[in-house]
Design a protein around this motif. Structure first.
Motif, PDB file in Angstrom:
ATOM      1  N   LEU A 125      16.343  12.796   3.769  1.00  0.00           N
ATOM      2  CA  LEU A 125      17.694  12.888   3.086  1.00  0.00           C
ATOM      3  C   LEU A 125      17.370  12.779   1.376  1.00  0.00           C
ATOM      4  CD1 LEU A 125      20.008  10.466   5.199  1.00  0.00           C
ATOM      5  CD2 LEU A 125      20.328  13.196   4.906  1.00  0.00           C
ATOM      6  N   LEU A 126      16.319  11.833   1.154  1.00  0.00           N
ATOM      7  CA  LEU A 126      16.055  11.521  -0.127  1.00  0.00           C
ATOM      8  C   LEU A 126      15.689  13.178  -1.014  1.00  0.00           C
ATOM      9  CD1 LEU A 126      15.585   9.695  -2.286  1.00  0.00           C
ATOM     10  CD2 LEU A 126      13.457   9.391  -1.467  1.00  0.00           C
ATOM     11  N   ALA A 127      14.864  13.901  -0.081  1.00  0.00           N
ATOM     12  CA  ALA A 127      14.488  15.194  -0.686  1.00  0.00           C
ATOM     13  C   ALA A 127      15.757  15.993  -1.103  1.00  0.00           C
ATOM     14  CB  ALA A 127      13.697  16.091   0.388  1.00  0.00           C
ATOM     15  N   GLY A 128      16.981  15.981  -0.525  1.00  0.00           N
ATOM     16  CA  GLY A 128      18.131  16.626  -0.897  1.00  0.00           C
ATOM     17  C   GLY A 128      18.798  15.848  -2.014  1.00  0.00           C
ATOM     18  N   VAL A 129      18.581  14.650  -2.178  1.00  0.00           N
ATOM     19  CA  VAL A 129      18.980  13.992  -3.454  1.00  0.00           C
ATOM     20  C   VAL A 129      18.071  14.046  -4.570  1.00  0.00           C
ATOM     21  CG1 VAL A 129      19.197  11.461  -4.261  1.00  0.00           C
ATOM     22  CG2 VAL A 129      19.881  11.903  -1.867  1.00  0.00           C
ATOM     23  N   VAL A 130      16.858  14.363  -4.550  1.00  0.00           N
ATOM     24  CA  VAL A 130      15.886  14.650  -5.307  1.00  0.00           C
ATOM     25  C   VAL A 130      16.496  15.960  -6.030  1.00  0.00           C
ATOM     26  CG1 VAL A 130      13.485  15.149  -6.027  1.00  0.00           C
ATOM     27  CG2 VAL A 130      14.004  12.983  -4.752  1.00  0.00           C
ATOM     28  N   GLY A 131      16.471  16.886  -5.159  1.00  0.00           N
ATOM     29  CA  GLY A 131      16.936  18.327  -5.655  1.00  0.00           C
ATOM     30  C   GLY A 131      18.268  18.344  -6.362  1.00  0.00           C
ATOM     31  N   LYS A 132      19.253  17.699  -5.841  1.00  0.00           N
ATOM     32  CA  LYS A 132      20.721  17.820  -6.427  1.00  0.00           C
ATOM     33  C   LYS A 132      20.593  17.318  -7.724  1.00  0.00           C
ATOM     34  CE  LYS A 132      24.045  19.938  -4.319  1.00  0.00           C
ATOM     35  NZ  LYS A 132      23.656  21.231  -3.635  1.00  0.00           N
ATOM     36  N   SER A 133      19.945  15.990  -7.762  1.00  0.00           N
ATOM     37  CA  SER A 133      19.956  15.107  -9.096  1.00  0.00           C
ATOM     38  C   SER A 133      18.858  15.341  -9.971  1.00  0.00           C
ATOM     39  CB  SER A 133      20.134  13.743  -8.642  1.00  0.00           C
ATOM     40  OG  SER A 133      21.241  13.121  -7.844  1.00  0.00           O
ATOM     41  N   ALA A 134      18.200  16.427  -9.549  1.00  0.00           N
ATOM     42  CA  ALA A 134      17.155  16.874 -10.693  1.00  0.00           C
ATOM     43  C   ALA A 134      16.030  15.797 -10.960  1.00  0.00           C
ATOM     44  CB  ALA A 134      17.741  17.409 -11.918  1.00  0.00           C
ATOM     45  N   VAL A 187      25.272  16.767 -10.116  1.00  0.00           N
ATOM     46  CA  VAL A 187      24.066  16.105 -10.429  1.00  0.00           C
ATOM     47  C   VAL A 187      24.079  14.592  -9.814  1.00  0.00           C
ATOM     48  CG1 VAL A 187      23.089  17.536 -12.057  1.00  0.00           C
ATOM     49  CG2 VAL A 187      24.302  15.618 -12.678  1.00  0.00           C
ATOM     50  N   ALA A 188      25.467  14.155  -9.918  1.00  0.00           N
ATOM     51  CA  ALA A 188      25.891  12.857  -9.413  1.00  0.00           C
ATOM     52  C   ALA A 188      25.963  12.723  -7.996  1.00  0.00           C
ATOM     53  CB  ALA A 188      27.080  12.339 -10.206  1.00  0.00           C
ATOM     54  N   ALA A 189      25.927  13.881  -7.637  1.00  0.00           N
ATOM     55  CA  ALA A 189      26.225  14.020  -5.817  1.00  0.00           C
ATOM     56  C   ALA A 189      25.259  13.254  -5.062  1.00  0.00           C
ATOM     57  CB  ALA A 189      26.527  15.349  -5.379  1.00  0.00           C
ATOM     58  N   GLY A 190      23.976  13.405  -5.490  1.00  0.00           N
ATOM     59  CA  GLY A 190      22.877  12.844  -5.269  1.00  0.00           C
ATOM     60  C   GLY A 190      22.954  11.403  -5.122  1.00  0.00           C
ATOM     61  N   VAL A 191      23.411  10.806  -6.196  1.00  0.00           N
ATOM     62  CA  VAL A 191      23.493   9.274  -6.447  1.00  0.00           C
ATOM     63  C   VAL A 191      24.573   8.905  -5.227  1.00  0.00           C
ATOM     64  CG1 VAL A 191      23.918   7.489  -7.963  1.00  0.00           C
ATOM     65  CG2 VAL A 191      22.757   9.579  -8.782  1.00  0.00           C
ATOM     66  N   PHE A 192      25.729   9.567  -5.286  1.00  0.00           N
ATOM     67  CA  PHE A 192      26.762   9.228  -4.575  1.00  0.00           C
ATOM     68  C   PHE A 192      26.262   9.429  -3.051  1.00  0.00           C
ATOM     69  CE2 PHE A 192      30.083  10.411  -1.565  1.00  0.00           C
ATOM     70  CZ  PHE A 192      30.950   9.393  -1.885  1.00  0.00           C
ATOM     71  N   LEU A 193      25.395  10.048  -2.699  1.00  0.00           N
ATOM     72  CA  LEU A 193      25.163  10.282  -1.039  1.00  0.00           C
ATOM     73  C   LEU A 193      24.372   8.888  -0.936  1.00  0.00           C
ATOM     74  CD1 LEU A 193      24.708  11.981   1.466  1.00  0.00           C
ATOM     75  CD2 LEU A 193      22.256  12.273   0.480  1.00  0.00           C
ATOM     76  N   VAL A 194      23.433   8.570  -1.819  1.00  0.00           N
ATOM     77  CA  VAL A 194      22.737   7.368  -1.573  1.00  0.00           C
ATOM     78  C   VAL A 194      23.475   6.202  -1.437  1.00  0.00           C
ATOM     79  CG1 VAL A 194      20.916   5.734  -2.176  1.00  0.00           C
ATOM     80  CG2 VAL A 194      20.433   8.169  -2.778  1.00  0.00           C
ATOM     81  N   ALA A 195      24.564   6.026  -2.302  1.00  0.00           N
ATOM     82  CA  ALA A 195      25.475   5.058  -2.327  1.00  0.00           C
ATOM     83  C   ALA A 195      26.474   5.108  -0.930  1.00  0.00           C
ATOM     84  CB  ALA A 195      26.402   5.202  -3.493  1.00  0.00           C
ATOM     85  N   ARG A 196      26.734   6.259  -0.651  1.00  0.00           N
ATOM     86  CA  ARG A 196      27.619   6.438   0.620  1.00  0.00           C
ATOM     87  C   ARG A 196      26.871   6.175   2.004  1.00  0.00           C
ATOM     88  NH1 ARG A 196      32.116   5.513   1.581  1.00  0.00           N
ATOM     89  NH2 ARG A 196      33.120   7.086   0.408  1.00  0.00           N
ATOM     90  N   LEU A 197      25.505   6.174   1.796  1.00  0.00           N
ATOM     91  CA  LEU A 197      24.619   5.880   2.895  1.00  0.00           C
ATOM     92  C   LEU A 197      23.743   4.698   2.645  1.00  0.00           C
ATOM     93  CD1 LEU A 197      23.695   9.458   4.341  1.00  0.00           C
ATOM     94  CD2 LEU A 197      25.541   7.847   5.368  1.00  0.00           C
ATOM     95  N   TYR A 198      24.298   3.910   1.917  1.00  0.00           N
ATOM     96  CA  TYR A 198      23.442   2.755   1.273  1.00  0.00           C
ATOM     97  C   TYR A 198      22.876   1.836   2.673  1.00  0.00           C
ATOM     98  CZ  TYR A 198      21.191  -0.104  -2.148  1.00  0.00           C
ATOM     99  OH  TYR A 198      20.342  -0.766  -2.837  1.00  0.00           O
TER     100      TYR A 198
END
Length: 634
Positions: free
Chosen positions: A217-226, A254-265
């Motif tokens: 999941l973090l790989a997707g966050v890294v890609g989306k949030s550059a 680019v903030a979607a990655g941060v949001f995803l981590v927050a949503r699945l925190y």
């Protein structure tokens, strides 16, 4: 219809109607702005209801069986989704209004406005999704829209290349992200996010398995949030229209990655190793991107690297379990970075160039743009009382508390985050000051005669600047006020406040040192840049010497990928082409040629010449007789 569903359907409908307005810019503008306005009204009302009355709900619109864990068409409304949704809606509205003038003469404006609306709907789907598959759908639609929007000026080679690059690089992370979603859903037996949160306390899945899934999941966050190592797409994406940069590359995708981590925190908290990896990646990214921003000649690339750096602040906060601080910085950054991008667009619109060395002397010519951009840069640096100061201070305090209470999985991680974040403050102040000086002071070298932009472009600047200041006022609440100030008491006499003393009889309360240090470091970065500018009366980046081209190229990561990935892939493709053409193709062609020749030889024996038939028959009979005679004689 629930507010969450309305927030998704309204911009989606605006996109659908807007596509029917091809060739009619006024109609397209009315639909786009109207849809954005209604979306903002819905999200604002929802956010107010959530804050005042604590309104929250979750609704399912159907179950889709798939043989394993079923997919639920479910939406969710809570404090996190309501807050992020209003930020997205506000920036989308500002961008749609701004674009009426910025791209009003563009023949492809109707499709552009419709794509902005569709992108907004996709982001709203991500924000409100209560099912991982539904979230993935919105996630991918955002990626498709970003490709078309970045490559809006497809007649330009750089825009085409930037669109393809953004799409492909983010897809690398998205592939791992998709497997992470499948692993989490199938491993837990549900894709429903609210159900996953309930299962975390009951051992969601084995520790090592959960770590692997969250890393995917973090790989997707890294890609989306550059973030490192997939940050290379964002600076090149600045080839798209500036309003696109303000929306996609400041406040939404680019903030979607941060949001995803927050949503699945809750899920990430159960995988402490993944949070440590996240914190380290973010810390390295925030400093590296800030250094790259220090020398960029293109104003939009400065802001692009700045976005990468600020997103890293948010992710680092989540990595050291400073959840509220990371979310607060997400909101403040959405406001001041959208402001900076739109202000940069105003400069580019009237000056006719993206290059900072060709600007200069614009503070008197464009006073509204100057004041609003100054506010945005002050918030970016973290100068009180602007919003960026409070959100960054909250991150520093969060890292400091993680050091003291040992909440991080690895003891050195919060130390690493705090030290790197403080160094990044200095670099941030330096590149923000450089941008400010080169754009608004000195003398201009470009021949165009600039003027202040119209109110359809100035209006969003003023609103976003006001929001940036207003979020700073919100920061004055005890929830966001620097922690060390909460520990101070005031002695009140009839004549007024006579002294200010610490309640715990120490000035070394948590946050005080970092607050003072961050302001001092920011002053050092800004001061050195100013002195360098005064000394050279040119770009201060020139004083970096041989380091300048290294930073300008983003530490050569693109070149590294070109050597390690792109060139080998091209060689493999070329070798495959040669093998297909000269081996496989030649074999197929050769077999066909042999068959044709054999067929031609056989065809000659069937040409209808009776005399030749009799001759061949006679010759064959003679040969048979001779052969039989010879065999009998032996």
């Amino acid at each position: 219809m629930t507010p969450a569903l309305a927030a998704i359907l309204v911009p989606a409908l605006a996109a659908l109607v807007g596509l029917t307005a091809l060739g009619r810019s006024r109609r397209a503008a009315a639909v786009a702005v109207g849809g954005a306005l209604v979306t903002f009204a819905v999200t604002a009302g929802t956010a107010i209801a959530n804050v005042v009355d604590g309104v929250a709900d979750s609704a399912s619109y159907g179950l889709i069986p798939n043989g394993t864990a079923p997919m639920q068409v479910a939406l969710r409304l809570d404090g996190l989704s309501a807050t992020v949704a209003i930020m997205v809606a506000a920036v989308a509205l500002a961008v749609q209004i701004y674009s009426v003038s910025y791209l009003g003469g563009d023949p492809r404006y109707p499709s552009y406005a419709a794509l902005i609306s569709l992108f907004t709907a996709a982001m709203m789907l991500v924000v409100h999704a209560d099912d991982l598959i539904i979230l993935l759908i919105g996630w991918e639609v955002m990626g498709i829209c970003s490709y078309f929007l970045v490559a809006h000026h497809w007649e330009l080679r750089d825009a085409r290349r930037a669109g393809v690059k953004a799409f492909l690089v983010t897809r690398i992370g998205d592939i791992a992200f998709m497997f992470g979603i499948f692993g989490l859903g199938l491993g837990s037996g549900t894709f429903r996010i609210s159900d996953l949160e309930l299962l975390v306390g009951d051992d969601l899945m084995a520790g090592n398995t959960l770590t692997v899934v969250t890393l995917l999941l973090l790989a997707g966050v890294v890609g989306k949030s550059a973030q490192l190592p997939l940050q290379v797409w964002l600076p090149d994406a600045m080839a798209g229209p500036t309003p696109v940069s303000a929306l996609i590359h400041a406040a939404t995708m680019v903030a979607a990655g941060v949001f995803l981590v927050a949503r699945l925190y809750d899920v990430f908290l159960a995988a402490a190793a993944t949070l440590a990896v996240l914190a380290v990646i973010a810390a390295i990214t925030m400093l590296g991107a800030a250094l790259a921003a220090l020398v960029q000649p293109d104003i939009k690339r400065v802001l692009a690297y700045s976005t990468i750096s600020q997103l890293a602040y948010m992710l680092a906060a989540l990595g050291v379990q400073a959840y509220e601080a990371g979310m607060f910085h997400l909101i403040t950054h959405g406001a001041f970075k959208a402001l900076l991008f739109l202000a940069a667009g105003a400069l580019i619109h009237v000056v006719g160039t993206n290059l900072l060395p060709e600007m200069g002397g614009l503070r008197r010519i464009m006073p509204v743009t100057f004041v609003t951009m100054t506010i945005g840069l002050a918030a970016l640096i973290g100068i009180p009382p602007f919003s960026g100061f409070f959100s960054k201070e909250a991150i520093f305090v969060g890292a400091e508390e993680a050091i003291h209470d040992g909440s991080a999985a690895t003891a050195w991680v919060p130390w690493f985050v705090l030290v790197v974040a403080m160094i990044t403050v200095t670099v941030t102040a330096a590149y923000a000051t450089r941008l400010w000086l080169l754009a608004f002071f000195g003398t201009r070298s470009a021949p165009a005669q600039p003027h202040e932009v119209g109110w359809t472009m100035r209006g969003p600047l003023v609103v976003l600047a006001t929001t940036t200041v207003g979020l700073g006022v919100i920061g004055l609440r005890n929830d966001w006020f620097p922690a060390w100030l909460d520990r101070l008491t005031f002695t009140v006499e009839p004549a007024g406040i006579t002294d200010l003393v610490p309640a715990e009889a120490t000035l070394l309360a948590p946050g005080l040192v970092t607050s003072i240090a961050s302001l001092v470091l920011a002053a050092i970065g800004a001061g050195l840049t100013y002195l360098s500018w005064r000394r050279t009366t040119a770009d201060p980046a020139r004083l970096l010497g041989r380091l300048e081209p290294v930073l300008d190229r983003g530490f050569g990561v693109d070149s590294l990928y070109d050597r390690v990935v792109v060139r080998p892939a091209r060689r493999i493709a070329a070798a495959t082409l040669v093998a297909d053409r000269d081996v496989v193709g030649a074999a197929v062609t050769g077999s066909g040629t042999v068959s044709q020749r054999l067929g031609a030889a056989v065809r000659r024996s069937q040409d209808g010449d009776l005399q030749r038939y009799l001759t061949v028959l006679l010759a064959g009979t003679v040969l048979v007789i001779v052969a039989a005679w010879t065999a009998a004689g032996t």
